[in-house]
Design a protein around this motif. Structure first.
Motif, PDB file in Angstrom:
ATOM      1  N   UNK A  10     -37.646  -7.111 -19.742  1.00 45.54           N
ATOM      2  CA  UNK A  10     -36.201  -6.893 -19.800  1.00 45.54           C
ATOM      3  C   UNK A  10     -35.658  -6.390 -18.467  1.00 45.54           C
ATOM      4  N   UNK A  11     -36.415  -5.566 -17.765  1.00 47.76           N
ATOM      5  CA  UNK A  11     -35.983  -5.086 -16.450  1.00 47.76           C
ATOM      6  C   UNK A  11     -35.919  -6.247 -15.453  1.00 47.76           C
ATOM      7  N   UNK A  12     -36.886  -7.143 -15.516  1.00 43.91           N
ATOM      8  CA  UNK A  12     -36.881  -8.322 -14.648  1.00 43.91           C
ATOM      9  C   UNK A  12     -35.705  -9.228 -14.994  1.00 43.91           C
ATOM     10  N   UNK A  13     -35.465  -9.415 -16.292  1.00 39.73           N
ATOM     11  CA  UNK A  13     -34.321 -10.215 -16.751  1.00 39.73           C
ATOM     12  C   UNK A  13     -33.013  -9.590 -16.275  1.00 39.73           C
ATOM     13  N   UNK A  14     -32.911  -8.286 -16.403  1.00 36.83           N
ATOM     14  CA  UNK A  14     -31.735  -7.551 -15.971  1.00 36.83           C
ATOM     15  C   UNK A  14     -31.447  -7.826 -14.489  1.00 36.83           C
ATOM     16  N   UNK A  15     -32.473  -7.710 -13.667  1.00 39.14           N
ATOM     17  CA  UNK A  15     -32.305  -7.932 -12.229  1.00 39.14           C
ATOM     18  C   UNK A  15     -31.903  -9.382 -11.938  1.00 39.14           C
ATOM     19  N   UNK A  99     -25.078  -1.200  -4.656  1.00 33.35           N
ATOM     20  CA  UNK A  99     -25.445  -0.186  -5.652  1.00 33.35           C
ATOM     21  C   UNK A  99     -26.184  -0.830  -6.821  1.00 33.35           C
ATOM     22  N   UNK A 100     -25.715  -1.981  -7.257  1.00 38.64           N
ATOM     23  CA  UNK A 100     -26.353  -2.703  -8.368  1.00 38.64           C
ATOM     24  C   UNK A 100     -27.788  -3.072  -8.000  1.00 38.64           C
ATOM     25  N   UNK A 101     -27.991  -3.567  -6.801  1.00 36.65           N
ATOM     26  CA  UNK A 101     -29.341  -3.933  -6.371  1.00 36.65           C
ATOM     27  C   UNK A 101     -30.239  -2.700  -6.339  1.00 36.65           C
ATOM     28  N   UNK A 102     -29.708  -1.592  -5.869  1.00 40.32           N
ATOM     29  CA  UNK A 102     -30.462  -0.341  -5.843  1.00 40.32           C
ATOM     30  C   UNK A 102     -30.794   0.106  -7.267  1.00 40.32           C
ATOM     31  N   UNK A 103     -29.801   0.076  -8.166  1.00 40.80           N
ATOM     32  CA  UNK A 103     -30.050   0.458  -9.561  1.00 40.80           C
ATOM     33  C   UNK A 103     -31.133  -0.413 -10.190  1.00 40.80           C
ATOM     34  N   UNK A 104     -31.081  -1.712  -9.939  1.00 40.23           N
ATOM     35  CA  UNK A 104     -32.078  -2.608 -10.529  1.00 40.23           C
ATOM     36  C   UNK A 104     -33.483  -2.288 -10.039  1.00 40.23           C
ATOM     37  N   UNK A 105     -33.614  -1.903  -8.786  1.00 44.00           N
ATOM     38  CA  UNK A 105     -34.920  -1.482  -8.263  1.00 44.00           C
ATOM     39  C   UNK A 105     -35.368  -0.181  -8.924  1.00 44.00           C
ATOM     40  N   UNK A 106     -34.461   0.759  -9.080  1.00 42.52           N
ATOM     41  CA  UNK A 106     -34.770   2.018  -9.766  1.00 42.52           C
ATOM     42  C   UNK A 106     -35.255   1.733 -11.188  1.00 42.52           C
ATOM     43  N   UNK A 107     -34.564   0.842 -11.883  1.00 45.21           N
ATOM     44  CA  UNK A 107     -34.919   0.497 -13.266  1.00 45.21           C
ATOM     45  C   UNK A 107     -36.315  -0.113 -13.325  1.00 45.21           C
ATOM     46  N   UNK A 108     -36.610  -1.048 -12.447  1.00 46.57           N
ATOM     47  CA  UNK A 108     -37.928  -1.694 -12.441  1.00 46.57           C
ATOM     48  C   UNK A 108     -39.024  -0.661 -12.173  1.00 46.57           C
TER      49      UNK A 108
END
Length: 179
Positions: A10-15, A99-108
């Motif tokens: 799901x984290x990969x899908x999110x990104x 910011x979105x790209x940073x958040x997605x990395x944090x999530x992964x």
């Protein structure tokens, strides 16, 4: 597949989906992104900001969890907590996208650090109105990803109304064929 592996998927899908949305957003002018379209958060830009607001709120809550995985969220602690769900975090697409790209990395990184012990616990938190809750951590993570998908679906419709095709959106595209 373990629950953690599902969350990693799901984290990969999110990104992947966020990349698609922001690529689509780059095809529109600032005025087209800000145009009131009758959505819950008004515009495409308002919807994208809301997803980042909600992710920030939840990641800050998850950072308070007494688990080893919470250490990966220490970077969230320094961020100000959004005060409203419709708060505009960034006035421009470039800032919001970064910011979105940073958040997605944090999530992964956070999801990859989750353990079965983490997932079997609860999280105590207060919602944006100050109401206390205590819920199963794994269920809150499901909600976290479901919320993103819900609002990305709204954004997909808004992009379609603006004449921009964001492409295929199904998680199925990231699930390997095992035949």
């Amino acid at each position: 597949m373990t629950l953690q592996q599902h969350f990693e998927q799901l984290a990969t899908y999110n990104q992947w989906m966020n990349t698609n949305l922001y690529d689509a957003a780059g095809k529109l002018s600032a005025s087209e992104l800000a145009e009131e379209r009758g959505a819950f958060f008004g515009s495409i830009f308002g919807t994208l900001n809301h997803i980042a607001v909600a992710d920030t709120i939840w990641l800050k809550r998850f950072a308070t969890h007494a688990s080893s995985s919470a250490k990966t969220l220490e970077v969230m602690v320094a961020l100000p907590t959004p005060e409203r769900l419709d708060q505009i975090l960034f006035d421009d697409l470039k800032g919001l996208k970064a910011h979105r790209q940073w958040l997605d990395t944090v999530i992964i990184n956070w999801v990859s650090a989750l353990t079965d012990d983490d997932l079997s616990t609860t999280l105590s938190y207060h919602n944006i109105k100050g109401v206390a809750s205590k819920r199963r951590y794994s269920s809150l993570i499901v909600h976290f990803f479901n919320h993103q998908t819900h609002h990305r679906g709204q954004a997909s419709t808004l992009f379609s109304q603006a004449g921009v095709d964001i492409g295929v959106t199904d998680l199925l595209n990231l699930i390997p064929d095992e035949s």
